[in-house]
Design an enzyme around this catalytic site. Sequence first.
Site, PDB file in Angstrom:
ATOM      1  N   THR A   1       5.323  -1.783  12.333  1.00  0.00           N
ATOM      2  CA  THR A   1       4.645  -0.226  12.333  1.00  0.00           C
ATOM      3  C   THR A   1       3.019  -0.437  11.426  1.00  0.00           C
ATOM      4  OG1 THR A   1       5.823   0.572   9.677  1.00  0.00           O
ATOM      5  CG2 THR A   1       6.769   0.746  12.082  1.00  0.00           C
ATOM      6  N   ALA A   2       2.658  -1.053  11.616  1.00  0.00           N
ATOM      7  CA  ALA A   2       1.469  -2.254  11.366  1.00  0.00           C
ATOM      8  C   ALA A   2      -0.270  -1.784  12.555  1.00  0.00           C
ATOM      9  CB  ALA A   2       1.614  -2.774   9.677  1.00  0.00           C
ATOM     10  N   ARG A   3       0.069  -3.278  13.024  1.00  0.00           N
ATOM     11  CA  ARG A   3      -0.810  -3.381  13.560  1.00  0.00           C
ATOM     12  C   ARG A   3      -0.286  -4.731  14.016  1.00  0.00           C
ATOM     13  NH1 ARG A   3      -2.728   0.576  12.903  1.00  0.00           N
ATOM     14  NH2 ARG A   3      -4.706   1.579  13.350  1.00  0.00           N
TER      15      ARG A   3
ATOM     16  N   ILE B   1       1.650   2.880   2.400  1.00  0.00           N
ATOM     17  CA  ILE B   1       2.913   3.214   3.585  1.00  0.00           C
ATOM     18  C   ILE B   1       4.048   2.577   3.209  1.00  0.00           C
ATOM     19  CG2 ILE B   1       3.549   2.725   5.920  1.00  0.00           C
ATOM     20  CD1 ILE B   1       0.688   3.517   6.421  1.00  0.00           C
TER      21      ILE B   1
ATOM     22  N   HIS C   1       3.806   3.229  19.710  1.00  0.00           N
ATOM     23  CA  HIS C   1       2.767   3.789  18.511  1.00  0.00           C
ATOM     24  C   HIS C   1       3.017   5.342  18.409  1.00  0.00           C
ATOM     25  CE1 HIS C   1      -0.776   1.778  16.803  1.00  0.00           C
ATOM     26  NE2 HIS C   1      -0.537   2.608  16.324  1.00  0.00           N
TER      27      HIS C   1
ATOM     28  N   GLU D   1      -1.410  -3.117  24.168  1.00  0.00           N
ATOM     29  CA  GLU D   1      -0.704  -1.675  24.246  1.00  0.00           C
ATOM     30  C   GLU D   1      -1.394  -0.968  25.135  1.00  0.00           C
ATOM     31  OE1 GLU D   1      -0.880   0.312  20.464  1.00  0.00           O
ATOM     32  OE2 GLU D   1       0.264  -1.315  19.977  1.00  0.00           O
TER      33      GLU D   1
ATOM     34  N   GLY E   1       0.920  -1.348   0.081  1.00  0.00           N
ATOM     35  CA  GLY E   1      -0.340   0.002  -0.259  1.00  0.00           C
ATOM     36  C   GLY E   1       0.820   0.960  -0.124  1.00  0.00           C
TER      37      GLY E   1
END
Length: 321
Positions: free
Chosen positions: A231-233, A153, A281, A262, A151
């Site tokens: 750095t996604a989920r 990013i 995050h 988190e 995508g």
Amino acid sequence: MDIVITDCDHDSVEIERENVEAAGGRLTLCQDTTPEGIIANARDAQGLIVQYGRITAEVFAALPELCVVSRYGVGVDTVDVEAATRHGVAVCNVPDYGTEAVSDHAITLTLSVLRDVTGLDRRLREGAPSLGPAQPIFQLRGRRFGVIGAGAIGMATARKAAGLGFEVVLTDPRLTPGETTSEGWPVVSFEDLLASAQVVSLHLPLIEQTHHLIDAAALGAMREDAILINTARGGVVDTDALVEALASGQIFGAGLDVLEEEPLAVGHPLTRFERVILTPHAGFYTEESYAELKTRTAQNAIDVIAGRQPRNILNPEVLHG
């Protein structure tokens, strides 16, 4: 126009308030992520702006005036999109606001892990200016950087990695292994990427198909000198399996901005590894991206309520049904 922010950990919501009031509406900030609290706080709301709040089928059933849920950021895993669609409620997000910020962060984590930047800094401050504990350190040029998820990013991260001299490869369900992107980067299978890349960088949404995509089997297929960047989920990675892979030396290290739970608990096993860098995050944040996020999240809600097509909507059929 009555819009409620269900929850928000930002310092201020003045940007959102200015946009809503300029459109003739009223903005209310609550701080409750539970469905029960959201229902109680948003009885007459036409729009919800949400960060972490759980917008369930019960919420949609209890709020008959609701016509839009607008989420800060990309992921909508806390919003029941199917239930929203059944109730005729638009679900909006801001999928591309943090492209530069998050890709910058992915590269920063990569360099920090590969060069043990935090370890070198800490030991120097402690009076032990030795290079030894940071070895081995490898040059970037010629090492393979694998991007999972092509995508906006992911592609921005690939571009920056290539600029540093990495050999970039990608995998994505929408692309066919054996193809080459317009930038000249090979598309490979998921399995080939895991087996060959020395950096595996994740750029995927958290959906049923990607939950624990990086599990014990995937980690076991990676190179021993590989690092994992997320750095996604957080839920894309099986945390327990990652801890085991790091402890056994199956992979070399990791840079994680997102985690399954988190904030990270103090003393969590991930904090014990020298070549693991953890950030809270924070990858989305720059001054520029922060202002854009807040403006566009509010504008999506305003546009739906005003009968206009929002810039980003996941279920556009509700506007034309």
